[in-house]
Design a protein around this motif. Structure first.
Motif, PDB file in Angstrom:
ATOM      1  N   LYS A 503       6.988  -3.801  -8.963  1.00  0.00           N
ATOM      2  CA  LYS A 503       8.560  -4.047  -8.188  1.00  0.00           C
ATOM      3  C   LYS A 503       8.519  -4.563  -6.834  1.00  0.00           C
ATOM      4  N   PRO A 504       9.712  -5.263  -6.168  1.00  0.00           N
ATOM      5  CA  PRO A 504       9.231  -5.662  -5.484  1.00  0.00           C
ATOM      6  C   PRO A 504       8.884  -5.436  -4.568  1.00  0.00           C
ATOM      7  N   ILE A 505       7.810  -5.919  -2.899  1.00  0.00           N
ATOM      8  CA  ILE A 505       7.352  -5.478  -2.561  1.00  0.00           C
ATOM      9  C   ILE A 505       7.791  -6.145  -0.962  1.00  0.00           C
ATOM     10  N   GLU A 506       9.078  -5.366   0.030  1.00  0.00           N
ATOM     11  CA  GLU A 506       9.025  -6.557   1.123  1.00  0.00           C
ATOM     12  C   GLU A 506       8.335  -6.399   2.530  1.00  0.00           C
ATOM     13  N   GLY A 507       8.006  -7.417   2.513  1.00  0.00           N
ATOM     14  CA  GLY A 507       7.036  -7.116   4.005  1.00  0.00           C
ATOM     15  C   GLY A 507       5.801  -8.853   4.201  1.00  0.00           C
ATOM     16  N   VAL A 508       6.211  -8.732   5.687  1.00  0.00           N
ATOM     17  CA  VAL A 508       4.966  -9.347   5.871  1.00  0.00           C
ATOM     18  C   VAL A 508       3.845  -9.119   7.451  1.00  0.00           C
ATOM     19  N   THR A 509       2.969  -9.184   7.228  1.00  0.00           N
ATOM     20  CA  THR A 509       2.027  -8.965   7.947  1.00  0.00           C
ATOM     21  C   THR A 509       2.765  -9.476   9.576  1.00  0.00           C
ATOM     22  N   LYS A 510       2.271  -8.385  10.819  1.00  0.00           N
ATOM     23  CA  LYS A 510       2.818  -8.984  12.019  1.00  0.00           C
ATOM     24  C   LYS A 510       1.875  -9.787  13.157  1.00  0.00           C
ATOM     25  N   ASP A 511       1.232 -10.673  12.442  1.00  0.00           N
ATOM     26  CA  ASP A 511       0.290 -11.549  13.218  1.00  0.00           C
ATOM     27  C   ASP A 511       0.870 -12.605  12.998  1.00  0.00           C
ATOM     28  N   GLU A 512      -0.010 -13.893  13.343  1.00  0.00           N
ATOM     29  CA  GLU A 512       0.703 -14.950  13.794  1.00  0.00           C
ATOM     30  C   GLU A 512       1.158 -15.614  12.312  1.00  0.00           C
ATOM     31  N   ILE A 513       0.030 -15.796  11.375  1.00  0.00           N
ATOM     32  CA  ILE A 513       0.455 -16.283   9.722  1.00  0.00           C
ATOM     33  C   ILE A 513       1.973 -15.390   9.070  1.00  0.00           C
ATOM     34  N   ARG A 514       2.497 -13.992   9.418  1.00  0.00           N
ATOM     35  CA  ARG A 514       3.098 -13.487   8.771  1.00  0.00           C
ATOM     36  C   ARG A 514       2.706 -13.555   6.769  1.00  0.00           C
ATOM     37  N   LYS A 515       1.721 -13.437   6.603  1.00  0.00           N
ATOM     38  CA  LYS A 515       1.711 -13.385   5.324  1.00  0.00           C
ATOM     39  C   LYS A 515       2.405 -12.214   5.177  1.00  0.00           C
ATOM     40  N   PRO A 516       2.938 -12.465   3.391  1.00  0.00           N
ATOM     41  CA  PRO A 516       3.500 -12.122   2.553  1.00  0.00           C
ATOM     42  C   PRO A 516       2.571 -10.479   2.131  1.00  0.00           C
ATOM     43  N   ALA A 517       3.250  -9.095   2.132  1.00  0.00           N
ATOM     44  CA  ALA A 517       2.205  -7.899   0.833  1.00  0.00           C
ATOM     45  C   ALA A 517       2.256  -8.236   0.258  1.00  0.00           C
ATOM     46  N   ILE A 518       1.922  -9.123  -0.988  1.00  0.00           N
ATOM     47  CA  ILE A 518       2.046  -9.296  -1.920  1.00  0.00           C
ATOM     48  C   ILE A 518       0.845 -10.562  -2.042  1.00  0.00           C
ATOM     49  N   PHE A 519       1.255 -11.612  -1.204  1.00  0.00           N
ATOM     50  CA  PHE A 519      -0.123 -11.973  -1.026  1.00  0.00           C
ATOM     51  C   PHE A 519      -1.566 -11.347  -0.559  1.00  0.00           C
ATOM     52  N   LYS A 520      -1.486 -10.137   0.110  1.00  0.00           N
ATOM     53  CA  LYS A 520      -2.063  -8.922   0.321  1.00  0.00           C
ATOM     54  C   LYS A 520      -3.002  -8.220  -0.399  1.00  0.00           C
ATOM     55  N   LEU A 521      -1.972  -7.948  -1.015  1.00  0.00           N
ATOM     56  CA  LEU A 521      -2.395  -7.654  -2.491  1.00  0.00           C
ATOM     57  C   LEU A 521      -3.091  -7.863  -3.368  1.00  0.00           C
ATOM     58  N   TYR A 522      -2.904  -9.042  -3.706  1.00  0.00           N
ATOM     59  CA  TYR A 522      -3.431 -10.209  -4.588  1.00  0.00           C
ATOM     60  C   TYR A 522      -4.727 -10.273  -3.864  1.00  0.00           C
ATOM     61  N   ASP A 523      -5.026 -11.212  -2.510  1.00  0.00           N
ATOM     62  CA  ASP A 523      -6.629 -10.851  -1.703  1.00  0.00           C
ATOM     63  C   ASP A 523      -7.145  -9.751  -2.316  1.00  0.00           C
ATOM     64  N   PHE A 524      -6.855  -8.533  -2.514  1.00  0.00           N
ATOM     65  CA  PHE A 524      -7.127  -7.171  -2.221  1.00  0.00           C
ATOM     66  C   PHE A 524      -8.161  -6.603  -3.341  1.00  0.00           C
ATOM     67  N   THR A 525      -7.474  -7.641  -4.108  1.00  0.00           N
ATOM     68  CA  THR A 525      -7.277  -7.191  -5.486  1.00  0.00           C
ATOM     69  C   THR A 525      -8.400  -8.053  -6.637  1.00  0.00           C
ATOM     70  N   LYS A 526      -8.474  -9.028  -5.981  1.00  0.00           N
ATOM     71  CA  LYS A 526      -9.097  -9.893  -7.043  1.00  0.00           C
ATOM     72  C   LYS A 526     -10.804  -9.715  -6.712  1.00  0.00           C
ATOM     73  N   VAL A 527     -11.233  -9.213  -5.530  1.00  0.00           N
ATOM     74  CA  VAL A 527     -12.489  -9.726  -5.235  1.00  0.00           C
ATOM     75  C   VAL A 527     -13.791  -9.323  -7.024  1.00  0.00           C
ATOM     76  N   GLY A 528     -12.910  -8.331  -7.242  1.00  0.00           N
ATOM     77  CA  GLY A 528     -13.926  -7.936  -8.248  1.00  0.00           C
ATOM     78  C   GLY A 528     -14.737  -8.629  -9.055  1.00  0.00           C
ATOM     79  N   THR A 529     -14.189  -9.769  -9.525  1.00  0.00           N
ATOM     80  CA  THR A 529     -15.438 -10.014 -10.589  1.00  0.00           C
ATOM     81  C   THR A 529     -16.338 -10.548  -9.553  1.00  0.00           C
ATOM     82  N   ASP A 530     -16.325 -11.411  -8.002  1.00  0.00           N
ATOM     83  CA  ASP A 530     -16.899 -11.730  -7.347  1.00  0.00           C
ATOM     84  C   ASP A 530     -17.483 -10.497  -6.975  1.00  0.00           C
ATOM     85  N   SER A 531     -17.626  -9.220  -7.108  1.00  0.00           N
ATOM     86  CA  SER A 531     -18.618  -8.152  -6.663  1.00  0.00           C
ATOM     87  C   SER A 531     -19.244  -7.936  -7.328  1.00  0.00           C
ATOM     88  N   MET A 532     -18.784  -8.298  -8.789  1.00  0.00           N
ATOM     89  CA  MET A 532     -19.887  -8.028  -9.478  1.00  0.00           C
ATOM     90  C   MET A 532     -21.392  -9.279 -10.059  1.00  0.00           C
TER      91      MET A 532
END
Length: 712
Positions: A503-532
């Motif tokens: 679904k459309p995720i419109e939003g950026v972080t409130k820090d100086e880099i203003r990272k999009p929310a979909i990029f944050k979701l990618y970062d959160f969910t990409k660590v599965g294999t690294d955890s193993m």
């Protein structure tokens, strides 16, 4: 102004690197999203931008291309209703097989029938070796030459027997060796859904059985002649039993837990080493089993040549497919999944060895797997084995898209995947995969898009203002592209693009880099294999021994992944956080549960008393101590033979045996006195004579002189 104090502050020299928020392991992804504190970034007031690109659909060189049209304007209501209709109702999640003990989990993933089959394969090779030695020297069956720690990758072979037993083996079946009974395995009702049948109505289990039946030969049954043949050789050359094989696996895992996989095997049997290795089996016996370890029952190269032409992983394909099928069944995935590759350490010259400079190991076997995100767990995996020399069989895959489709289809036949999201990196992201997951499996995806791919829109390659982002929606389709301009020190301004069907995720972080929310979701969910990977692949707790055989490396990957999966299942069933369970404690417990039965069934006749004392130290059972001290009366206390047991030792004394060794050296008296004064003061004493002894070399509860008196 702070108040000065006289307290001494100790500063550690080791610098701990703090992970950024998007790389920290989190329990709840929704809570992690709230931590980002997003700011609204709607594009309603922005002028419409259109984008057209003839993008390659797949990741291979010969993949077809198609023209796609994107725009920054979209009908959000229509798009949301379309997504809700297709992927808005996820299937059941977090239904876990009831596994609460390490041994129970090991028997589930590695059932007794499969253990007996591997034991029969090993015995087949042992009998072949003994027969060849008898033919070479019929007069002396006890002659033997020492084997090195580095066993060459002898021609591994395959065996072909039915595999109906391991599908129907009960979770709590007794380990009775080669005479294990088949008991139907009852899965929970949540797992017995329509996914157990394919579209044409064929039972999945039946289809898998028919495919794996062709991978091995028949089981080898040990005869009386084989036992008579083994009796002519030393005991450490004897045939293998299931209980001893489980103890062998326990030592295999324990060696990895103590990070001794790269050290020589002889170092584990030194007097100052862990007593559990010497107590379980002799060093020659461990090397003998490792040398004859077989996963398919073949003895000569010709036994496998017909199958090796169609599959380069023929030496262990049977065992790999059996256990991977067990991984995908006991737990239903959560909402988020990730697909990535694991490079397992291997430096042997084999044709399918992969080099990746971004991995810690650099060289190894490449395993592509689907893993969980909220906890360390591998649902399914497939190994890259290279292209066969002849017509490939059903296990050969070409192209990254085919690996992704195979793994998703394989997992969807066993559990429900509708409504899940699959996160991937740029190696797996493609338009074909996005539409395949969305239309066939009702799954969404999030992945970075490779800008160097053919047909990639030129507008997305040009970065905009630093830390700016733009979302482009596909006209008439579920795909959206999010462009994010990043400023780096080495490359300057670059453009990063993420493709998604969520679904459309419109939003950026409130820090100086203003990272999009979909990029944050990618970062959160990409660590599965690294955890193993952090639990075994990076060298920590890896069970891979120092051996040149590539099949042993694949088997080590199976054991390591199975250990982590068992650890996660037990944590979920006992209400613990799987990420906080210590791998060392769990792995050591599993190893001890596997090898303890062998310690009690081991024949003590002819075993040195020092080894029996090590068995006592490994188990803590006084029956071994009574055997050493010759206490046959059960009413007699052990303290009568060991008067100095649990009594404190006065400080200032040094080990008498160490001082005697120094006095026997041919050096000057001044040098002897200097070495004696440099000896450490032991804190242990002999529990029989009470003399101070160091616990590294001259003491195992009882000193050597007292042991000699007990043996008289």
């Amino acid at each position: 102004m702070p108040v000065p104090t006289s307290k001494k502050v100790t500063v550690s020299r080791t610098r701990v690197k703090k992970l950024p928020i998007y790389r920290r392991p989190v329990k709840n992804l929704l809570e992690a999203q709230k931590e980002c504190n997003y700011d609204d970034a709607s594009q309603k007031d922005m002028p419409e931008r259109k984008l057209t690109g003839t993008i390659k659909l797949g990741t291979s060189k010969k993949a077809p291309v198609r023209t796609l049209h994107f725009s920054t304007k979209t009908n959000t209501k229509v798009r949301r209703s379309q997504c809700d209709m297709i992927v808005g109702k996820p299937g059941p999640t977090r239904e876990v097989q009831h596994i609460v003990t390490p041994l129970q989990g090991f028997d589930y993933f590695f059932p007794a029938v499969l253990q007996a089959k591997v034991v029969s394969f090993v015995n087949k090779r042992i009998v072949s070796t003994l027969q060849s030695q008898i033919q070479e020297d019929p007069a002396d069956g006890d002659s033997d030459s020492e084997t090195d720690d580095h066993d060459e990758d002898e021609c591994e072979v395959e065996d072909s027997a039915g595999v109906a037993a391991w599908f129907d083996e009960d979770l709590g079946a007794e380990q009775d060796g080669e005479n294990d009974q088949e008991v139907p395995l009852e899965f929970p009702e949540q797992l017995d859904v329509d996914v157990d049948h394919t579209e044409d109505g064929t039972d999945v289990t039946t289809r898998i059985r028919s495919e794996l039946d062709q991978l091995v030969e028949g089981d080898y049954t040990v005869t009386d002649e084989d036992k008579e043949l083994a009796a002519k050789f030393p005991s450490w050359k004897g045939l293998l039993t299931v209980i001893e094989f489980r103890a062998f696996i326990g030592l295999w895992l324990l060696r990895g837990m103590w990070e001794q996989g790269t050290s020589r095997l002889s170092n584990l049997y030194l007097p100052e080493a862990l007593p559990i290795f010497s107590a379980t089996m002799p060093r020659e016996r461990f090397k003998w089993i490792l040398r004859h370890l077989s996963f398919d029952g073949a003895v000569q190269t010709e036994d496998r040549s017909s199958r090796w032409k169609h599959d380069r992983l023929a030496a262990i394909r049977y065992l790999f497919e059996v256990i991977v099928d067990r991984w995908s069944r006991p737990i239903i995935p959560d909402e988020h999944l990730t697909i990535d590759e694991t490079l397992y350490n291997l430096y042997t010259q084999v044709q399918f060895k992969v080099y990746n400079k971004g991995k810690p190991q650099k060289y190894g076997v490449n395993f592509k797997s689907i893993n969980a995100v909220s906890f360390p767990y591998t649902y399914t995996s497939h190994v890259y084995a290279g292209k066969p020399v002849d017509c490939p069989n059903q296990f050969y895959l070409s192209g990254t898209d085919n690996y992704t489709k195979y793994l998703v289809d394989y997992l969807s036949e066993r559990v429900v995947l509708s409504g899940r999201n699959l996160t991937m990196d740029r190696l797996y992201t493609s338009v074909d995969i996005a539409e395949y997951l969305y239309n066939k499996h009702q799954m969404t995806m999030v992945g970075t898009f490779q800008s160097g791919r053919k047909g990639f829109p030129k507008e997305l390659k040009v970065p905009g203002a630093p830390y700016s982002s733009t979302v482009f929606y596909e006209k008439g389709g579920p795909i959206s592209l999010t462009q994010y301009s990043v400023k780096s020190k080495s490359r300057g301004k670059i453009s990063v693009v993420v493709m998604t069907t969520r679904k459309p995720i419109e939003g950026v972080t409130k820090d100086e880099i203003r990272k999009p929310a979909i990029f944050k979701l990618y970062d959160f969910t990409k660590v599965g294999t690294d955890s193993m990977d952090s639990r075994f692949s990076s060298g920590t707790y890896s069970s891979k021994p120092k051996c040149r055989r590539w099949s042993v490396a694949v088997f080590s990957y199976i054991l390591d992944t199975t250990r982590v999966n068992i650890q996660t299942l037990i944590a979920l069933n006992t209400g613990k956080n799987p990420r906080k369970v210590k791998s060392f404690d769990f792995g050591q417990r599993l190893a001890m549960d596997l090898l303890t039965p062998h310690l009690y069934t081991r024949e003590l006749t002819g075993v040195p008393r020092i080894i029996i004392l090590k068995m006592y130290m490994a188990t803590g059972d006084e029956c071994f101590l009574r055997h050493v001290m010759k206490i046959g009366d059960p009413t007699q206390s052990v303290e009568e033979k060991l008067p100095y047991r649990n009594k404190p030792l006065k400080t200032g004394r040094r080990c008498g045996d160490c001082k005697r060794d120094i006095c026997l050296k041919s050096i000057s008296s001044g040098a002897k006195r200097t070495q004696i004064n440099g000896l450490s003061k032991p804190t242990t004493r002999c529990e029989k004579c009470g003399l101070a002894k160091c616990n590294k070399k001259h003491l195992m509860k009882v000193c050597a002189s007292c042991l000699q008196e007990c043996g008289q």
